[in-house]
Scaffold this active site. Sequence first.
Site, mmCIF file in Angstrom:
data_model
loop_
_atom_site.group_PDB
_atom_site.id
_atom_site.type_symbol
_atom_site.label_atom_id
_atom_site.label_comp_id
_atom_site.label_asym_id
_atom_site.label_seq_id
_atom_site.Cartn_x
_atom_site.Cartn_y
_atom_site.Cartn_z
ATOM 1 N N PRO A 28 -11.610 8.723 -31.476
ATOM 2 C CA PRO A 28 -11.699 9.733 -32.553
ATOM 3 C C PRO A 28 -10.554 10.593 -32.991
ATOM 4 O O PRO A 28 -9.917 11.123 -31.732
ATOM 5 C CB PRO A 28 -13.066 10.667 -31.942
ATOM 6 C CG PRO A 28 -13.735 9.612 -31.243
ATOM 7 C CD PRO A 28 -12.675 8.951 -30.446
ATOM 8 N N GLU A 29 -10.352 10.683 -34.288
ATOM 9 C CA GLU A 29 -9.009 11.406 -34.211
ATOM 10 C C GLU A 29 -9.729 12.874 -35.260
ATOM 11 O O GLU A 29 -10.694 12.872 -35.431
ATOM 12 C CB GLU A 29 -7.930 10.598 -35.180
ATOM 13 C CG GLU A 29 -7.363 9.562 -34.488
ATOM 14 C CD GLU A 29 -6.334 8.632 -34.963
ATOM 15 O OE1 GLU A 29 -5.628 9.369 -35.787
ATOM 16 O OE2 GLU A 29 -6.617 7.553 -34.987
ATOM 17 N N ARG A 65 2.030 3.317 -27.480
ATOM 18 C CA ARG A 65 0.677 3.009 -27.915
ATOM 19 C C ARG A 65 1.091 1.391 -29.004
ATOM 20 O O ARG A 65 2.248 1.476 -29.351
ATOM 21 C CB ARG A 65 0.098 3.887 -29.300
ATOM 22 C CG ARG A 65 -0.272 5.277 -28.480
ATOM 23 C CD ARG A 65 -1.402 4.973 -27.304
ATOM 24 N NE ARG A 65 -2.596 4.443 -28.096
ATOM 25 C CZ ARG A 65 -3.474 5.013 -28.807
ATOM 26 N NH1 ARG A 65 -3.528 6.331 -28.668
ATOM 27 N NH2 ARG A 65 -4.463 4.683 -29.368
ATOM 28 N N ARG A 68 14.050 17.925 -32.712
ATOM 29 C CA ARG A 68 13.319 16.824 -31.877
ATOM 30 C C ARG A 68 14.274 15.407 -31.902
ATOM 31 O O ARG A 68 14.619 14.806 -32.669
ATOM 32 C CB ARG A 68 11.837 16.393 -32.676
ATOM 33 C CG ARG A 68 11.022 17.700 -32.493
ATOM 34 C CD ARG A 68 10.269 17.704 -31.174
ATOM 35 N NE ARG A 68 9.243 19.036 -31.342
ATOM 36 C CZ ARG A 68 8.490 19.285 -30.391
ATOM 37 N NH1 ARG A 68 8.386 18.546 -29.371
ATOM 38 N NH2 ARG A 68 7.481 20.207 -30.726
#
Length: 266
Positions: free
Chosen positions: A2-3, A248, A150
Amino acid sequence: MPELPDVEAFRGILASCVQGRRIRRTEVYDAGVLHGVSAGRLCRELTGRRFAEPERRGKWLLARTDGPTVLLHFGMTGELVCAGSGEPAHAHDRVVFTVTGGRQLRYRDQRKLQGLWLVDEAGLDRMLRDQGPDAATLTRKGCEAVLAGRRGSLKSVLMDQSALAGLGNLLVDEILWRARLHPARRAGALSADEHGRLHTALRRTLRSAVRAGRVPPRRSWLTGRRDDPGASCPRCGTALCRKRLAGRGTVWCPDCQPAPTAGGET
Protein backbone atom coordinates in the site's frame (compact mmCIF):
# COMPACT_ATOMS: atom_id res chain seq x y z
CA MET A 1 2.61 -2.63 -0.89
CA PRO A 2 0.00 0.00 0.00
CA GLU A 3 1.20 3.46 -1.00
CA LEU A 4 -0.26 6.92 -0.52
CA PRO A 5 -3.33 6.37 -2.77
CA ASP A 6 -4.22 3.09 -1.04
CA VAL A 7 -3.92 4.64 2.42
CA GLU A 8 -6.03 7.60 1.31
CA ALA A 9 -8.67 5.08 0.20
CA PHE A 10 -8.48 3.39 3.62
CA ARG A 11 -8.95 6.82 5.22
CA GLY A 12 -12.17 7.17 3.23
CA ILE A 13 -13.35 3.71 4.31
CA LEU A 14 -12.67 4.53 7.95
CA ALA A 15 -14.49 7.86 7.71
CA SER A 16 -17.58 6.46 5.98
CA CYS A 17 -17.73 3.38 8.20
CA VAL A 18 -17.12 4.62 11.75
CA GLN A 19 -16.49 8.37 11.99
CA GLY A 20 -18.71 9.85 14.71
CA ARG A 21 -19.68 6.42 16.03
CA ARG A 22 -18.93 5.10 19.50
CA ILE A 23 -16.77 2.00 19.95
CA ARG A 24 -18.81 -0.73 21.62
CA ARG A 25 -16.24 -3.50 21.45
CA THR A 26 -12.66 -4.10 20.31
CA GLU A 27 -11.64 -7.67 19.48
CA VAL A 28 -8.02 -8.68 18.91
CA TYR A 29 -7.77 -11.94 17.04
CA ASP A 30 -3.99 -11.75 16.60
CA ALA A 31 -1.91 -9.67 19.01
CA GLY A 32 1.05 -10.03 16.63
CA VAL A 33 -0.11 -6.88 14.83
CA LEU A 34 -0.08 -4.77 18.01
CA HIS A 35 2.98 -2.64 18.81
CA GLY A 36 3.64 -1.17 22.24
CA VAL A 37 0.18 -2.02 23.54
CA SER A 38 -1.43 -5.20 24.84
CA ALA A 39 -4.75 -6.48 23.60
CA GLY A 40 -6.26 -5.82 27.02
CA ARG A 41 -5.15 -2.19 27.16
CA LEU A 42 -6.25 -1.54 23.60
CA CYS A 43 -9.73 -2.77 24.46
CA ARG A 44 -9.91 -0.90 27.77
CA GLU A 45 -8.76 2.44 26.40
CA LEU A 46 -10.95 2.39 23.29
CA THR A 47 -14.24 1.00 24.59
CA GLY A 48 -16.74 3.86 24.81
CA ARG A 49 -14.58 6.22 22.77
CA ARG A 50 -15.93 7.86 19.63
CA PHE A 51 -14.08 7.80 16.32
CA ALA A 52 -13.21 11.30 15.09
CA GLU A 53 -12.18 12.45 11.61
CA PRO A 54 -9.25 10.32 10.40
CA GLU A 55 -6.05 11.68 8.89
CA ARG A 56 -3.39 10.33 6.58
CA ARG A 57 0.28 11.27 6.84
CA GLY A 58 2.41 9.63 4.20
CA LYS A 59 1.72 5.89 4.43
CA TRP A 60 0.36 6.17 7.99
CA LEU A 61 -3.34 6.35 8.86
CA LEU A 62 -4.41 8.14 12.03
CA ALA A 63 -7.67 6.73 13.38
CA ARG A 64 -8.36 9.50 15.87
CA THR A 65 -10.85 9.13 18.72
CA ASP A 66 -11.98 11.50 21.47
CA GLY A 67 -9.16 9.91 23.47
CA PRO A 68 -6.03 8.19 22.11
CA THR A 69 -5.22 7.71 18.44
CA VAL A 70 -4.95 4.34 16.73
CA LEU A 71 -1.99 4.64 14.36
CA LEU A 72 -2.05 2.14 11.49
CA HIS A 73 0.56 1.08 8.97
CA PHE A 74 -0.42 -1.47 6.35
CA GLY A 75 2.92 -3.06 5.46
CA MET A 76 2.60 -5.13 2.29
CA THR A 77 -0.81 -6.75 2.70
CA GLY A 78 -2.78 -4.74 5.26
CA GLU A 79 -6.18 -3.21 4.51
CA LEU A 80 -9.30 -1.86 6.19
CA VAL A 81 -12.71 -3.40 5.56
CA CYS A 82 -16.13 -2.09 6.61
CA ALA A 83 -18.54 -4.93 7.43
CA GLY A 84 -21.74 -5.65 9.26
CA SER A 85 -21.46 -7.25 12.68
CA GLY A 86 -23.26 -10.34 11.40
CA GLU A 87 -20.82 -11.01 8.57
CA PRO A 88 -18.47 -13.96 9.13
CA ALA A 89 -14.88 -13.26 10.10
CA HIS A 90 -12.17 -13.51 7.47
CA ALA A 91 -9.14 -15.70 8.14
CA HIS A 92 -6.86 -12.65 8.06
CA ASP A 93 -8.96 -10.32 10.23
CA ARG A 94 -6.57 -9.32 13.04
CA VAL A 95 -8.38 -6.54 14.93
CA VAL A 96 -12.10 -5.69 14.72
CA PHE A 97 -13.78 -2.55 16.05
CA THR A 98 -17.55 -2.84 16.52
CA VAL A 99 -19.30 0.53 16.71
CA THR A 100 -22.83 1.75 17.32
CA GLY A 101 -25.21 0.92 14.51
CA GLY A 102 -23.82 -2.60 14.09
CA ARG A 103 -20.91 -1.69 11.85
CA GLN A 104 -17.46 -3.17 12.10
CA LEU A 105 -14.11 -1.79 11.01
CA ARG A 106 -11.76 -4.69 10.38
CA TYR A 107 -7.98 -4.50 10.12
CA ARG A 108 -7.14 -7.36 7.79
CA ASP A 109 -3.56 -8.40 7.04
CA GLN A 110 -2.17 -11.64 5.69
CA ARG A 111 1.56 -11.15 6.32
CA LYS A 112 1.43 -8.98 9.49
CA LEU A 113 4.52 -6.93 8.66
CA GLN A 114 3.23 -3.77 10.35
CA GLY A 115 0.02 -3.19 12.31
CA LEU A 116 -1.45 -0.91 15.00
CA TRP A 117 -0.10 1.41 17.68
CA LEU A 118 -2.09 3.24 20.38
CA VAL A 119 -0.64 6.70 21.00
CA ASP A 120 -1.33 10.05 22.63
CA GLU A 121 -0.28 13.29 20.91
CA ALA A 122 3.26 13.12 22.29
CA GLY A 123 3.61 9.52 21.11
CA LEU A 124 2.22 10.43 17.71
CA ASP A 125 4.79 13.21 17.35
CA ARG A 126 7.59 10.80 18.28
CA MET A 127 6.41 8.20 15.77
CA LEU A 128 6.12 10.61 12.84
CA ARG A 129 8.73 13.26 13.59
CA ASP A 130 11.29 11.79 11.18
CA GLN A 131 8.93 11.82 8.20
CA GLY A 132 9.50 14.18 5.32
CA PRO A 133 6.72 16.32 3.84
CA ASP A 134 3.66 14.49 2.54
CA ALA A 135 3.98 13.92 -1.19
CA ALA A 136 0.37 14.94 -1.84
CA THR A 137 0.98 18.43 -0.45
CA LEU A 138 4.35 19.06 -2.11
CA THR A 139 4.78 22.36 -3.94
CA ARG A 140 7.26 22.98 -6.74
CA LYS A 141 9.59 24.77 -4.30
CA GLY A 142 9.09 21.98 -1.78
CA CYS A 143 10.04 19.42 -4.40
CA GLU A 144 13.24 21.32 -5.17
CA ALA A 145 14.03 21.54 -1.46
CA VAL A 146 13.61 17.77 -1.01
CA LEU A 147 16.19 17.10 -3.74
CA ALA A 148 18.60 19.97 -3.08
CA GLY A 149 22.11 18.80 -2.32
CA ARG A 150 21.18 15.12 -2.42
CA ARG A 151 23.89 12.89 -3.84
CA GLY A 152 21.73 9.77 -3.94
CA SER A 153 19.69 8.64 -6.93
CA LEU A 154 16.24 10.01 -7.69
CA LYS A 155 14.78 6.58 -6.98
CA SER A 156 16.38 6.30 -3.54
CA VAL A 157 15.51 9.85 -2.44
CA LEU A 158 11.89 9.74 -3.60
CA MET A 159 11.37 6.43 -1.78
CA ASP A 160 13.03 7.64 1.42
CA GLN A 161 10.16 8.37 3.83
CA SER A 162 12.36 10.74 5.82
CA ALA A 163 12.83 12.83 2.67
CA LEU A 164 9.31 12.57 1.21
CA ALA A 165 6.46 10.63 2.78
CA GLY A 166 3.98 8.47 0.91
CA LEU A 167 5.68 7.22 -2.25
CA GLY A 168 6.51 3.58 -2.87
CA ASN A 169 8.08 1.56 -5.65
CA LEU A 170 5.26 1.66 -8.21
CA LEU A 171 4.55 5.36 -7.78
CA VAL A 172 8.19 6.40 -8.02
CA ASP A 173 8.78 4.40 -11.20
CA GLU A 174 5.57 5.80 -12.71
CA ILE A 175 6.43 9.40 -11.80
CA LEU A 176 9.97 9.16 -13.17
CA TRP A 177 8.74 7.55 -16.40
CA ARG A 178 6.23 10.36 -16.88
CA ALA A 179 8.88 12.97 -16.13
CA ARG A 180 11.32 11.25 -18.55
CA LEU A 181 13.97 11.02 -15.84
CA HIS A 182 16.20 7.99 -15.30
CA PRO A 183 15.83 6.51 -11.79
CA ALA A 184 19.62 6.48 -11.29
CA ARG A 185 19.98 10.23 -11.96
CA ARG A 186 21.61 12.09 -9.07
CA ALA A 187 18.78 13.77 -7.19
CA GLY A 188 20.65 17.02 -6.61
CA ALA A 189 21.69 17.47 -10.26
CA LEU A 190 18.38 18.31 -11.96
CA SER A 191 17.90 21.39 -14.09
CA ALA A 192 15.06 23.84 -13.54
CA ASP A 193 13.15 22.27 -16.44
CA GLU A 194 13.62 18.79 -14.99
CA HIS A 195 12.43 19.95 -11.58
CA GLY A 196 9.31 21.28 -13.25
CA ARG A 197 8.68 18.04 -15.15
CA LEU A 198 9.18 15.99 -11.99
CA HIS A 199 6.78 18.03 -9.89
CA THR A 200 4.12 18.07 -12.62
CA ALA A 201 4.41 14.29 -13.05
CA LEU A 202 4.23 13.74 -9.30
CA ARG A 203 1.14 15.92 -8.89
CA ARG A 204 -0.74 14.43 -11.85
CA THR A 205 0.16 10.83 -11.02
CA LEU A 206 -0.95 11.20 -7.40
CA ARG A 207 -4.18 12.94 -8.40
CA SER A 208 -5.14 10.09 -10.75
CA ALA A 209 -4.04 7.36 -8.36
CA VAL A 210 -5.92 8.85 -5.40
CA ARG A 211 -9.09 9.00 -7.51
CA ALA A 212 -8.58 5.31 -8.37
CA GLY A 213 -7.80 4.37 -4.75
CA ARG A 214 -4.60 2.64 -5.84
CA VAL A 215 -1.83 2.84 -8.42
CA PRO A 216 -4.01 1.75 -11.34
CA PRO A 217 -2.60 -0.86 -13.77
CA ARG A 218 -3.81 1.05 -16.83
CA ARG A 219 -2.29 0.09 -20.16
CA SER A 220 -1.37 3.72 -20.79
CA TRP A 221 0.69 3.70 -17.57
CA LEU A 222 4.08 2.12 -16.97
CA THR A 223 2.40 0.29 -14.07
CA GLY A 224 0.07 -1.45 -16.52
CA ARG A 225 2.93 -2.78 -18.66
CA ARG A 226 5.84 -3.41 -16.28
CA ASP A 227 4.95 -7.04 -15.54
CA ASP A 228 4.18 -8.04 -19.14
CA PRO A 229 6.38 -10.72 -20.73
CA GLY A 230 8.74 -8.75 -22.95
CA ALA A 231 7.33 -5.50 -21.52
CA SER A 232 7.51 -2.41 -23.74
CA CYS A 233 7.09 1.29 -23.10
CA PRO A 234 3.47 2.49 -23.39
CA ARG A 235 4.72 5.75 -24.92
CA CYS A 236 7.33 4.73 -27.50
CA GLY A 237 7.24 0.91 -27.67
CA THR A 238 10.89 0.43 -26.65
CA ALA A 239 11.63 -2.67 -24.59
CA LEU A 240 11.65 -1.75 -20.91
CA CYS A 241 14.73 -2.18 -18.71
CA ARG A 242 14.58 -3.84 -15.32
CA LYS A 243 17.18 -3.69 -12.56
CA ARG A 244 17.38 -3.56 -8.80
CA LEU A 245 17.92 0.05 -7.68
CA ALA A 246 17.54 1.49 -4.19
CA GLY A 247 16.88 -2.06 -3.03
CA ARG A 248 13.76 -2.44 -5.18
CA GLY A 249 12.91 -3.89 -8.59
CA THR A 250 12.98 -0.86 -10.89
CA VAL A 251 11.56 -0.49 -14.39
CA TRP A 252 12.23 2.28 -16.90
CA CYS A 253 12.34 3.04 -20.62
CA PRO A 254 15.91 3.43 -21.93
CA ASP A 255 14.71 5.68 -24.76
CA CYS A 256 12.37 8.00 -22.81
CA GLN A 257 14.59 8.06 -19.71
CA PRO A 258 18.21 8.52 -20.83
CA ALA A 259 20.86 6.96 -18.63
CA PRO A 260 23.00 9.33 -16.51
CA THR A 261 26.66 9.93 -17.09
CA ALA A 262 29.23 9.17 -14.41
CA GLY A 263 28.60 12.56 -12.81
CA GLY A 264 24.85 12.04 -12.55
CA GLU A 265 23.98 14.27 -15.55
CA THR A 266 22.43 13.06 -18.80
